[in-house]
Motif scaffolding. Structure first.
Motif, PDB file in Angstrom:
ATOM      1  N   LYS A 205       0.826  -1.209   0.000  1.00  0.00           N
ATOM      2  CA  LYS A 205       0.000   0.000   0.000  1.00  0.00           C
ATOM      3  C   LYS A 205       0.862   1.261   0.000  1.00  0.00           C
ATOM      4  CE  LYS A 205      -4.179  -1.802   2.235  1.00  0.00           C
ATOM      5  NZ  LYS A 205      -5.080  -1.691   3.429  1.00  0.00           N
ATOM      6  N   PHE A 206       1.964   1.239   0.740  1.00  0.00           N
ATOM      7  CA  PHE A 206       2.852   2.404   0.774  1.00  0.00           C
ATOM      8  C   PHE A 206       3.457   2.665  -0.600  1.00  0.00           C
ATOM      9  CE2 PHE A 206       7.023   4.329   1.113  1.00  0.00           C
ATOM     10  CZ  PHE A 206       6.774   5.434   1.912  1.00  0.00           C
ATOM     11  N   ARG A 207       3.913   1.614  -1.257  1.00  0.00           N
ATOM     12  CA  ARG A 207       4.531   1.791  -2.569  1.00  0.00           C
ATOM     13  C   ARG A 207       3.506   2.219  -3.618  1.00  0.00           C
ATOM     14  NH1 ARG A 207       8.793  -3.374  -2.478  1.00  0.00           N
ATOM     15  NH2 ARG A 207      10.340  -2.322  -1.113  1.00  0.00           N
ATOM     16  N   ILE A 208       2.291   1.722  -3.512  1.00  0.00           N
ATOM     17  CA  ILE A 208       1.228   2.158  -4.424  1.00  0.00           C
ATOM     18  C   ILE A 208       0.933   3.640  -4.206  1.00  0.00           C
ATOM     19  CG2 ILE A 208      -1.233   1.963  -4.916  1.00  0.00           C
ATOM     20  CD1 ILE A 208       0.386  -0.210  -6.202  1.00  0.00           C
ATOM     21  N   ALA A 209       0.901   4.060  -2.937  1.00  0.00           N
ATOM     22  CA  ALA A 209       0.658   5.470  -2.635  1.00  0.00           C
ATOM     23  C   ALA A 209       1.775   6.346  -3.177  1.00  0.00           C
ATOM     24  CB  ALA A 209       0.519   5.662  -1.131  1.00  0.00           C
ATOM     25  N   ALA A 210       3.017   5.876  -3.066  1.00  0.00           N
ATOM     26  CA  ALA A 210       4.160   6.645  -3.566  1.00  0.00           C
ATOM     27  C   ALA A 210       4.080   6.811  -5.082  1.00  0.00           C
ATOM     28  CB  ALA A 210       5.463   5.953  -3.173  1.00  0.00           C
ATOM     29  N   ILE A 211       3.724   5.740  -5.789  1.00  0.00           N
ATOM     30  CA  ILE A 211       3.564   5.830  -7.240  1.00  0.00           C
ATOM     31  C   ILE A 211       2.351   6.687  -7.586  1.00  0.00           C
ATOM     32  CG2 ILE A 211       3.008   4.513  -9.320  1.00  0.00           C
ATOM     33  CD1 ILE A 211       5.863   4.194  -8.534  1.00  0.00           C
ATOM     34  N   GLY A 212       1.279   6.559  -6.801  1.00  0.00           N
ATOM     35  CA  GLY A 212       0.081   7.351  -7.050  1.00  0.00           C
ATOM     36  C   GLY A 212       0.347   8.840  -6.968  1.00  0.00           C
ATOM     37  N   MET A 213       1.178   9.260  -6.028  1.00  0.00           N
ATOM     38  CA  MET A 213       1.550  10.669  -5.920  1.00  0.00           C
ATOM     39  C   MET A 213       2.219  11.153  -7.196  1.00  0.00           C
ATOM     40  SD  MET A 213       3.055  10.752  -2.018  1.00  0.00           S
ATOM     41  CE  MET A 213       3.757  12.385  -2.240  1.00  0.00           C
ATOM     42  N   GLN A 214       3.108  10.341  -7.721  1.00  0.00           N
ATOM     43  CA  GLN A 214       3.815  10.712  -8.943  1.00  0.00           C
ATOM     44  C   GLN A 214       2.885  10.728 -10.152  1.00  0.00           C
ATOM     45  OE1 GLN A 214       6.907  11.723  -9.253  1.00  0.00           O
ATOM     46  NE2 GLN A 214       7.710  11.277  -7.221  1.00  0.00           N
ATOM     47  N   VAL A 215       1.944   9.784 -10.192  1.00  0.00           N
ATOM     48  CA  VAL A 215       0.972   9.760 -11.288  1.00  0.00           C
ATOM     49  C   VAL A 215       0.165  11.055 -11.306  1.00  0.00           C
ATOM     50  CG1 VAL A 215      -1.140   8.668 -12.124  1.00  0.00           C
ATOM     51  CG2 VAL A 215       0.781   7.245 -11.410  1.00  0.00           C
ATOM     52  N   ILE A 216      -0.306  11.463 -10.144  1.00  0.00           N
ATOM     53  CA  ILE A 216      -1.096  12.689 -10.060  1.00  0.00           C
ATOM     54  C   ILE A 216      -0.262  13.902 -10.465  1.00  0.00           C
ATOM     55  CG2 ILE A 216      -2.236  14.262  -8.440  1.00  0.00           C
ATOM     56  CD1 ILE A 216      -3.194  11.785  -6.930  1.00  0.00           C
ATOM     57  N   MET A 217       0.967  13.982  -9.967  1.00  0.00           N
ATOM     58  CA  MET A 217       1.800  15.141 -10.273  1.00  0.00           C
ATOM     59  C   MET A 217       2.104  15.257 -11.757  1.00  0.00           C
ATOM     60  SD  MET A 217       5.624  16.197  -9.005  1.00  0.00           S
ATOM     61  CE  MET A 217       6.361  15.274 -10.360  1.00  0.00           C
ATOM     62  N   TRP A 218       2.551  14.156 -12.371  1.00  0.00           N
ATOM     63  CA  TRP A 218       2.937  14.197 -13.783  1.00  0.00           C
ATOM     64  C   TRP A 218       1.727  14.354 -14.697  1.00  0.00           C
ATOM     65  CZ3 TRP A 218       7.666  14.973 -15.628  1.00  0.00           C
ATOM     66  CH2 TRP A 218       8.755  14.743 -14.792  1.00  0.00           C
ATOM     67  N   THR A 219       0.620  13.748 -14.345  1.00  0.00           N
ATOM     68  CA  THR A 219      -0.592  13.896 -15.159  1.00  0.00           C
ATOM     69  C   THR A 219      -1.091  15.335 -15.141  1.00  0.00           C
ATOM     70  OG1 THR A 219      -1.260  11.603 -14.725  1.00  0.00           O
ATOM     71  CG2 THR A 219      -2.959  13.115 -15.509  1.00  0.00           C
ATOM     72  N   THR A 220      -1.165  15.903 -13.947  1.00  0.00           N
ATOM     73  CA  THR A 220      -1.609  17.292 -13.822  1.00  0.00           C
ATOM     74  C   THR A 220      -0.656  18.232 -14.542  1.00  0.00           C
ATOM     75  OG1 THR A 220      -2.577  16.783 -11.662  1.00  0.00           O
ATOM     76  CG2 THR A 220      -2.238  19.104 -12.203  1.00  0.00           C
ATOM     77  N   LEU A 221       0.630  18.012 -14.356  1.00  0.00           N
ATOM     78  CA  LEU A 221       1.631  18.871 -14.985  1.00  0.00           C
ATOM     79  C   LEU A 221       1.543  18.802 -16.502  1.00  0.00           C
ATOM     80  CD1 LEU A 221       4.046  20.749 -14.554  1.00  0.00           C
ATOM     81  CD2 LEU A 221       5.510  18.724 -14.460  1.00  0.00           C
ATOM     82  N   GLY A 222       1.445  17.595 -17.042  1.00  0.00           N
ATOM     83  CA  GLY A 222       1.395  17.433 -18.494  1.00  0.00           C
ATOM     84  C   GLY A 222       0.164  18.063 -19.109  1.00  0.00           C
ATOM     85  N   LEU A 223      -0.990  17.876 -18.483  1.00  0.00           N
ATOM     86  CA  LEU A 223      -2.236  18.406 -19.043  1.00  0.00           C
ATOM     87  C   LEU A 223      -2.369  19.912 -18.832  1.00  0.00           C
ATOM     88  CD1 LEU A 223      -4.735  15.582 -18.012  1.00  0.00           C
ATOM     89  CD2 LEU A 223      -3.619  15.924 -20.219  1.00  0.00           C
ATOM     90  N   LEU A 224      -2.094  20.377 -17.620  1.00  0.00           N
ATOM     91  CA  LEU A 224      -2.272  21.791 -17.317  1.00  0.00           C
ATOM     92  C   LEU A 224      -1.240  22.646 -18.035  1.00  0.00           C
ATOM     93  CD1 LEU A 224      -3.697  24.018 -15.807  1.00  0.00           C
ATOM     94  CD2 LEU A 224      -2.285  23.507 -13.796  1.00  0.00           C
ATOM     95  N   PHE A 225       0.016  22.228 -18.005  1.00  0.00           N
ATOM     96  CA  PHE A 225       1.040  23.031 -18.678  1.00  0.00           C
ATOM     97  C   PHE A 225       0.792  23.074 -20.181  1.00  0.00           C
ATOM     98  CE2 PHE A 225       5.017  23.410 -21.019  1.00  0.00           C
ATOM     99  CZ  PHE A 225       5.453  24.649 -20.553  1.00  0.00           C
ATOM    100  N   GLY A 226       0.355  21.961 -20.752  1.00  0.00           N
ATOM    101  CA  GLY A 226       0.068  21.951 -22.185  1.00  0.00           C
ATOM    102  C   GLY A 226      -0.964  22.986 -22.553  1.00  0.00           C
ATOM    103  N   ASN A 227      -2.003  23.100 -21.725  1.00  0.00           N
ATOM    104  CA  ASN A 227      -3.045  24.088 -21.985  1.00  0.00           C
ATOM    105  C   ASN A 227      -2.512  25.506 -21.832  1.00  0.00           C
ATOM    106  OD1 ASN A 227      -5.540  25.814 -20.780  1.00  0.00           O
ATOM    107  ND2 ASN A 227      -6.284  24.246 -22.188  1.00  0.00           N
ATOM    108  N   LEU A 228      -1.733  25.753 -20.784  1.00  0.00           N
ATOM    109  CA  LEU A 228      -1.164  27.085 -20.567  1.00  0.00           C
ATOM    110  C   LEU A 228      -0.176  27.452 -21.670  1.00  0.00           C
ATOM    111  CD1 LEU A 228      -0.545  26.949 -16.700  1.00  0.00           C
ATOM    112  CD2 LEU A 228      -2.392  28.124 -17.906  1.00  0.00           C
TER     113      LEU A 228
END
Length: 249
Positions: A205-228
């Motif tokens: 569960k800890f390792r899934i949470a650690a990967i999940g944090m990175q998924v959220i960060m990179w997904t948000t960054l890729g989509l939001l920055f692309g729009n900006l």
């Protein structure tokens, strides 16, 4: 233009950091608390007194977590924007949104997936404090190798496009990346310092949470920055056209 993109990248990173912090607070911190509890019980069973807290657990899970996540996300957002600035217009006719998404995917694979396959994140009470420098060095070495291999694979793809076409060249580049990374990870030393009594479910569960944090960060960054970036580039193009028209008149 680079300065504007850099600012937008850091803003996108801050937004990504806020979402990542929320996920870490709700999903990751409960696993950390359980891991700390396991460590305290193990120390008590050995008759060892708990180590004094230099920073309270409340601060670590609140302000400390927020500060660390926000600083990291903003920095990654800035580097992301600089890399985007270097690539825009040089990788075909990709739109800003498409380039940003592809760059986020590449960054996630090279900086997160590859090193974590060999050296996954561990919660507190896992790992020998005496080897933390050694483990950290291996982790960052894996990141460097991953980035170098990614750049090399992209060059292989570009060189093969003229002869084999875009699709086959892309497959060849991906195959080169996978083969090199697999060989490197097999050759690099393995580290397994998880105590035998440590709960496997908690570790998972800890390792899934650690990967999940990175998924959220990179997904948000890729989509939001692309729009900006798309808006910024369009605004810059309109300004340049207006100046050209004015000079022509």
């Amino acid at each position: 233009m680079v300065g504007k993109l850099l600012m937008r990248g850091m803003l996108a990173g801050i937004a990504a950091g806020l979402l990542t912090f929320g996920f870490a607070k709700m999903v990751g911190e409960p696993q950390v608390d359980q891991a700390i509890s396991f460590e305290e019980k193990a120390d008590a069973a050995k008759g060892e007194s708990p180590e004094p807290e230099l920073v309270s657990r409340h601060t670590q899970a609140g302000l400390g977590l927020l500060t660390g996540v926000m600083a990291f996300s903003a920095a990654i957002g800035g580097l992301f924007a600089l890399t985007f600035s270097a690539l825009v217009g040089r990788v075909g006719k990709l739109s800003a949104n498409a380039l940003s998404a592809l760059l986020a995917i590449a960054g996630f694979i090279a900086l997160v997936i590859v090193p974590n396959l060999k050296y996954p994140a561990n919660p507190p009470s896992v790992g020998d404090p005496a080897t933390i420098g050694y483990r950290t060095g291996l982790y960052f070495l894996m990141i460097v190798i991953s980035l170098v291999t990614l750049v090399f694979s992209l060059k292989v793809r570009r060189a093969a496009i003229a002869r084999f076409g875009t699709w086959n060249a892309s497959i060849a580049g991906a195959a080169v990346f996978v083969v090199i990374i697999a060989a490197v990870q097999i050759g690099m030393p393995a580290i397994n310092e998880v105590p035998a009594a440590f709960p496997a479910v908690l570790l998972w569960k800890f390792r899934i949470a650690a990967i999940g944090m990175q998924v959220i960060m990179w997904t948000t960054l890729g989509l939001l920055f692309g729009n900006l970036a798309q808006r910024s580039l369009h605004a810059g193009s309109r300004t340049a056209n207006a100046r050209s028209l004015h000079q022509a008149v």
